[in-house]
Design a protein around this motif. Sequence first.
Motif, PDB file in Angstrom:
ATOM      1  N   SER A 147       5.606  32.811 -28.845  1.00  0.00           N
ATOM      2  CA  SER A 147       4.382  33.592 -29.042  1.00  0.00           C
ATOM      3  C   SER A 147       3.202  32.794 -28.508  1.00  0.00           C
ATOM      4  O   SER A 147       3.295  31.580 -28.285  1.00  0.00           O
ATOM      5  CB  SER A 147       4.187  33.884 -30.533  1.00  0.00           C
ATOM      6  OG  SER A 147       3.830  32.688 -31.222  1.00  0.00           O
ATOM      7  N   GLU A 148       2.089  33.444 -28.327  1.00  0.00           N
ATOM      8  CA  GLU A 148       0.885  32.757 -27.865  1.00  0.00           C
ATOM      9  C   GLU A 148       0.468  31.673 -28.859  1.00  0.00           C
ATOM     10  O   GLU A 148       0.029  30.596 -28.462  1.00  0.00           O
ATOM     11  CB  GLU A 148      -0.254  33.756 -27.636  1.00  0.00           C
ATOM     12  CG  GLU A 148      -0.026  34.674 -26.451  1.00  0.00           C
ATOM     13  CD  GLU A 148       0.207  33.926 -25.144  1.00  0.00           C
ATOM     14  OE1 GLU A 148      -0.528  32.958 -24.851  1.00  0.00           O
ATOM     15  OE2 GLU A 148       1.147  34.302 -24.415  1.00  0.00           O
ATOM     16  N   GLU A 149       0.630  31.943 -30.141  1.00  0.00           N
ATOM     17  CA  GLU A 149       0.300  30.946 -31.164  1.00  0.00           C
ATOM     18  C   GLU A 149       1.213  29.728 -31.050  1.00  0.00           C
ATOM     19  O   GLU A 149       0.757  28.583 -31.119  1.00  0.00           O
ATOM     20  CB  GLU A 149       0.412  31.556 -32.562  1.00  0.00           C
ATOM     21  CG  GLU A 149       0.051  30.587 -33.671  1.00  0.00           C
ATOM     22  CD  GLU A 149       0.163  31.196 -35.057  1.00  0.00           C
ATOM     23  OE1 GLU A 149       0.151  30.426 -36.012  1.00  0.00           O
ATOM     24  OE2 GLU A 149       0.259  32.448 -35.182  1.00  0.00           O
ATOM     25  N   GLN A 150       2.513  29.962 -30.854  1.00  0.00           N
ATOM     26  CA  GLN A 150       3.465  28.855 -30.705  1.00  0.00           C
ATOM     27  C   GLN A 150       3.142  28.032 -29.463  1.00  0.00           C
ATOM     28  O   GLN A 150       3.212  26.806 -29.488  1.00  0.00           O
ATOM     29  CB  GLN A 150       4.896  29.388 -30.631  1.00  0.00           C
ATOM     30  CG  GLN A 150       5.407  29.938 -31.942  1.00  0.00           C
ATOM     31  CD  GLN A 150       6.711  30.699 -31.766  1.00  0.00           C
ATOM     32  OE1 GLN A 150       6.889  31.472 -30.824  1.00  0.00           O
ATOM     33  NE2 GLN A 150       7.628  30.495 -32.705  1.00  0.00           N
ATOM     34  N   VAL A 156       0.031  25.857 -30.190  1.00  0.00           N
ATOM     35  CA  VAL A 156       0.366  24.711 -31.038  1.00  0.00           C
ATOM     36  C   VAL A 156       1.096  23.653 -30.215  1.00  0.00           C
ATOM     37  O   VAL A 156       0.798  22.457 -30.307  1.00  0.00           O
ATOM     38  CB  VAL A 156       1.205  25.156 -32.264  1.00  0.00           C
ATOM     39  CG1 VAL A 156       1.793  23.951 -32.985  1.00  0.00           C
ATOM     40  CG2 VAL A 156       0.364  25.990 -33.214  1.00  0.00           C
ATOM     41  N   ALA A 157       2.050  24.090 -29.402  1.00  0.00           N
ATOM     42  CA  ALA A 157       2.804  23.152 -28.576  1.00  0.00           C
ATOM     43  C   ALA A 157       1.903  22.456 -27.567  1.00  0.00           C
ATOM     44  O   ALA A 157       2.024  21.251 -27.337  1.00  0.00           O
ATOM     45  CB  ALA A 157       3.943  23.879 -27.871  1.00  0.00           C
ATOM     46  N   HIS A 158       0.976  23.204 -26.964  1.00  0.00           N
ATOM     47  CA  HIS A 158       0.015  22.604 -26.032  1.00  0.00           C
ATOM     48  C   HIS A 158      -0.792  21.530 -26.735  1.00  0.00           C
ATOM     49  O   HIS A 158      -0.968  20.429 -26.209  1.00  0.00           O
ATOM     50  CB  HIS A 158      -0.952  23.670 -25.499  1.00  0.00           C
ATOM     51  CG  HIS A 158      -0.452  24.410 -24.309  1.00  0.00           C
ATOM     52  ND1 HIS A 158      -0.446  23.875 -23.056  1.00  0.00           N
ATOM     53  CD2 HIS A 158       0.048  25.659 -24.190  1.00  0.00           C
ATOM     54  CE1 HIS A 158       0.034  24.756 -22.202  1.00  0.00           C
ATOM     55  NE2 HIS A 158       0.353  25.855 -22.873  1.00  0.00           N
ATOM     56  N   ALA A 159      -1.292  21.854 -27.910  1.00  0.00           N
ATOM     57  CA  ALA A 159      -2.110  20.902 -28.664  1.00  0.00           C
ATOM     58  C   ALA A 159      -1.308  19.658 -29.023  1.00  0.00           C
ATOM     59  O   ALA A 159      -1.783  18.529 -28.865  1.00  0.00           O
ATOM     60  CB  ALA A 159      -2.667  21.561 -29.924  1.00  0.00           C
ATOM     61  N   ASN A 160      -0.078  19.855 -29.479  1.00  0.00           N
ATOM     62  CA  ASN A 160       0.777  18.721 -29.825  1.00  0.00           C
ATOM     63  C   ASN A 160       1.088  17.875 -28.595  1.00  0.00           C
ATOM     64  O   ASN A 160       1.057  16.646 -28.650  1.00  0.00           O
ATOM     65  CB  ASN A 160       2.076  19.193 -30.475  1.00  0.00           C
ATOM     66  CG  ASN A 160       1.875  19.728 -31.863  1.00  0.00           C
ATOM     67  OD1 ASN A 160       0.864  19.469 -32.514  1.00  0.00           O
ATOM     68  ND2 ASN A 160       2.835  20.506 -32.337  1.00  0.00           N
ATOM     69  N   GLY A 161       1.405  18.525 -27.506  1.00  0.00           N
ATOM     70  CA  GLY A 161       1.708  17.808 -26.269  1.00  0.00           C
ATOM     71  C   GLY A 161       0.522  17.012 -25.765  1.00  0.00           C
ATOM     72  O   GLY A 161       0.658  15.856 -25.368  1.00  0.00           O
ATOM     73  N   ALA A 162      -0.654  17.623 -25.802  1.00  0.00           N
ATOM     74  CA  ALA A 162      -1.859  16.929 -25.348  1.00  0.00           C
ATOM     75  C   ALA A 162      -2.171  15.735 -26.232  1.00  0.00           C
ATOM     76  O   ALA A 162      -2.516  14.654 -25.745  1.00  0.00           O
ATOM     77  CB  ALA A 162      -3.039  17.903 -25.319  1.00  0.00           C
TER      78      ALA A 162
END
Length: 131
Positions: A21-24, A27-33
């Motif tokens: 989902s866009e939310e997932q 979250v993954a983008h934020a965690n990765g960054a």
Amino acid sequence: MKFLVVLSAILAVSVADLQLSEEQKAVAHANGALCAQQEGITKDQAIALRAGNFENADEKVKCFANCFLEKTGFMVDGQLQPTVVLAKLGPLAGEDNVKAVQAKCDSLKGADKCDTAFQLYKCYYENRAHI
């Protein structure tokens, strides 16, 4: 940072295959960054990881894998959480598929928690066709 999209797909399974989902994805983008910044990996290192080039992975890359897997809840204090992996990936990729990859990968242990996370990432990447 396209590499974060791939990493966010959890252990190199493509976003399209998992239909996050866009939310997932966010979250993954934020965690990765956060993990990329925390561990200081370069763009080239991220691209190599995304492409499955594991030969020259240094400690930063390995600790990036650990950071990301901890942020997803897949690892806690260097220990894989198989029930969390199955709960998160099972609905997206099929429980039997995830269990088959878990049987191949989940017993891997490295020299430390970063190496363990990297070995797990590598194994899941190499078996991504099954999930």
